[in-house]
Design a protein around this motif. Structure first.
Motif, PDB file in Angstrom:
ATOM      1  N   VAL A 113      38.718  46.166  38.150  1.00 22.46           N
ATOM      2  CA  VAL A 113      40.048  46.337  39.191  1.00 22.46           C
ATOM      3  C   VAL A 113      40.845  45.108  38.656  1.00 22.46           C
ATOM      4  O   VAL A 113      40.545  43.966  38.225  1.00 22.46           O
ATOM      5  CB  VAL A 113      39.733  45.877  40.285  1.00 22.46           C
ATOM      6  N   LEU A 114      42.134  45.762  38.243  1.00 24.65           N
ATOM      7  CA  LEU A 114      43.178  44.694  37.600  1.00 24.65           C
ATOM      8  C   LEU A 114      43.026  43.595  38.347  1.00 24.65           C
ATOM      9  O   LEU A 114      43.267  43.187  39.686  1.00 24.65           O
ATOM     10  CB  LEU A 114      44.603  45.464  37.646  1.00 24.65           C
ATOM     11  N   ASP A 115      43.165  42.349  37.434  1.00 21.60           N
ATOM     12  CA  ASP A 115      43.350  40.791  37.965  1.00 21.60           C
ATOM     13  C   ASP A 115      42.130  40.297  38.720  1.00 21.60           C
ATOM     14  O   ASP A 115      42.259  39.201  39.397  1.00 21.60           O
ATOM     15  CB  ASP A 115      44.639  40.744  38.583  1.00 21.60           C
ATOM     16  N   VAL A 116      41.077  41.214  38.660  1.00 16.93           N
ATOM     17  CA  VAL A 116      40.084  40.799  39.547  1.00 16.93           C
ATOM     18  C   VAL A 116      38.784  40.180  38.395  1.00 16.93           C
ATOM     19  O   VAL A 116      38.535  41.160  37.748  1.00 16.93           O
ATOM     20  CB  VAL A 116      39.193  41.574  40.533  1.00 16.93           C
ATOM     21  N   PRO A 117      38.412  39.245  38.390  1.00 19.31           N
ATOM     22  CA  PRO A 117      37.454  38.696  37.407  1.00 19.31           C
ATOM     23  C   PRO A 117      36.121  39.271  37.498  1.00 19.31           C
ATOM     24  O   PRO A 117      35.736  39.794  38.644  1.00 19.31           O
ATOM     25  CB  PRO A 117      36.940  37.154  37.835  1.00 19.31           C
ATOM     26  N   MET A 118      35.303  39.835  36.651  1.00 22.50           N
ATOM     27  CA  MET A 118      34.094  40.487  36.408  1.00 22.50           C
ATOM     28  C   MET A 118      33.194  39.572  35.458  1.00 22.50           C
ATOM     29  O   MET A 118      33.709  39.463  34.094  1.00 22.50           O
ATOM     30  CB  MET A 118      34.167  41.758  36.209  1.00 22.50           C
ATOM     31  N   LEU A 119      32.069  39.271  35.676  1.00 24.40           N
ATOM     32  CA  LEU A 119      31.224  38.712  34.773  1.00 24.40           C
ATOM     33  C   LEU A 119      30.435  39.625  33.701  1.00 24.40           C
ATOM     34  O   LEU A 119      29.870  40.589  34.535  1.00 24.40           O
ATOM     35  CB  LEU A 119      30.154  37.757  35.499  1.00 24.40           C
ATOM     36  N   PHE A 120      30.331  39.531  32.402  1.00 27.08           N
ATOM     37  CA  PHE A 120      29.495  40.418  31.505  1.00 27.08           C
ATOM     38  C   PHE A 120      28.065  40.328  32.025  1.00 27.08           C
ATOM     39  O   PHE A 120      27.717  39.062  32.335  1.00 27.08           O
ATOM     40  CB  PHE A 120      29.996  39.982  30.358  1.00 27.08           C
TER      41      PHE A 120
END
Length: 341
Positions: A113-120
């Motif tokens: 989701v644009l501009d939402v952080p996500m951890l690999f």
């Protein structure tokens, strides 16, 4: 918009491993798809990376600035990109400001989701897929993350913090993360010049990098079993040494005598110290920690990748029946239920 490295050129397009604080400064720019696949794959020790062109003229720019503990990175990519990333010690948070992508197309299948952080999910191999995107990334070293986690949550010397990379994010924690990145980014743009030999700049940068990790752990709190609070009381150094020894040797066939020797206690004194301060015997505490490690592995296991027996044996449980009964007492369900869910 998430704040990170500036849009201008980096101070130097090199990886300088001889700087006082091991500067990382990388820039890779081009318009050839094959070169892009090779260079980007090399940055992540990846394999099977492929690039496809879209209806836009192909180009890419990859930049990184920071040090061995924290680097702020950016990938501007006009085209389609897919590749496999092997397990790595870095914790990597990414987000997109434009474009589309999926950080794990084979297992999680959760689009960005644009501009939402996500951890690999860097503890295992995963396959990324992106198209026409502007991506920001923050790489944090395992050493620093685990050091800060111990300070904040008393996790001790664990090999796995049990972080859920799909953990729902608290907006307030994300706001603190944005603020910490903004401060570090500003310091990295200024560079160490103009300071007293760079020393104060290095100290400030180290403090700002640590603040980034603190904010990261507030977004993604560890789920590993923390060391008992009682071991941090005054004059409990030997007890803490015993507990840390258990965490460090958790998969080994430990005896109370081994734990006592590591702490400088007698066997009887070790038994009494654990019972009085922790409320468990040393071996019961060992079982307690192992059960939590098993639960974390079962919760993170991919479909068909692990069995209950394999996970239990990995953490030192040889008798499956006794293990299953102890697991049900601890968590209110059988291990195969955890694995299925």
């Amino acid at each position: 918009m998430m704040a990170t490295v500036d849009d201008g050129p980096l101070h130097q397009p090199t990886l300088d491993t001889h700087a006082a604080w091991h500067d990382v400064r990388i820039e890779a720019v081009g318009s050839d798809p094959e070169t892009a696949a090779a260079e980007l794959s090399a940055f992540y020790s990846g394999h099977d990376w492929a690039v496809v062109t879209t209806d836009r003229p192909f180009s890419y720019r990859y930049s990184a600035v920071g040090d061995g503990d924290v680097t702020l990175r950016r990938l501007q990519f006009s085209g389609g990109l897919r590749g496999t990333v092997p397990p790595t010690d870095d914790y990597i948070v990414q987000w997109l400001t434009t474009g589309a992508g999926n950080p794990d197309v084979l297992q999680d299948r959760v689009p960005v989701v644009l501009d939402v952080p996500m951890l690999f999910p860097t503890a295992r191999e995963f396959v990324v897929e992106y198209a026409d995107h502007d991506q920001r990334l923050v790489h944090m070293s395992r050493r620093l993350v685990h050091e800060v986690a111990d300070e904040l949550f008393h996790t001790g010397p664990v090999s796995d913090l049990g972080i859920d990379h799909l953990h729902p994010l608290d907006p307030a924690a994300v706001a603190r993360w944005r603020s910490s990145l903004h401060l570090l980014s500003r310091e990295l743009r200024e560079g160490p010049s103009g300071r007293d030999g760079g020393r104060s700049g290095a100290l400030l940068r180290a403090a700002l990098s640590r603040a980034v990790v603190v904010a990261f752990l507030r977004m993604y709190p560890p789920r590993a079993v923390a060391l008992p609070a009682s071991v941090f009381l005054p004059r409990r150094e030997r007890l803490r040494a015993a507990v840390e020894y258990i965490h460090e040797h958790i998969t080994e066939p430990l005896r109370v005598a081994d734990i006592a020797l590591a702490a400088g206690f007698s066997v009887r004194a070790t038994q009494e110290a654990f019972q009085h301060s922790i409320g468990r015997s040393p071996l019961h505490y060992l079982q307690h920690i192992r059960l939590h490690r098993v639960r974390l592995d079962l919760q993170h296991a991919g479909p068909g990748t692990s069995s209950v027996r394999e996970v239990a044996q990995r953490w030192g449980f040889e008798h499956l029946g006794r293990f299953s009964a102890a697991y049900r007492v601890a968590f209110g369900e059988y291990p195969h239920t955890t694995l299925r869910r």
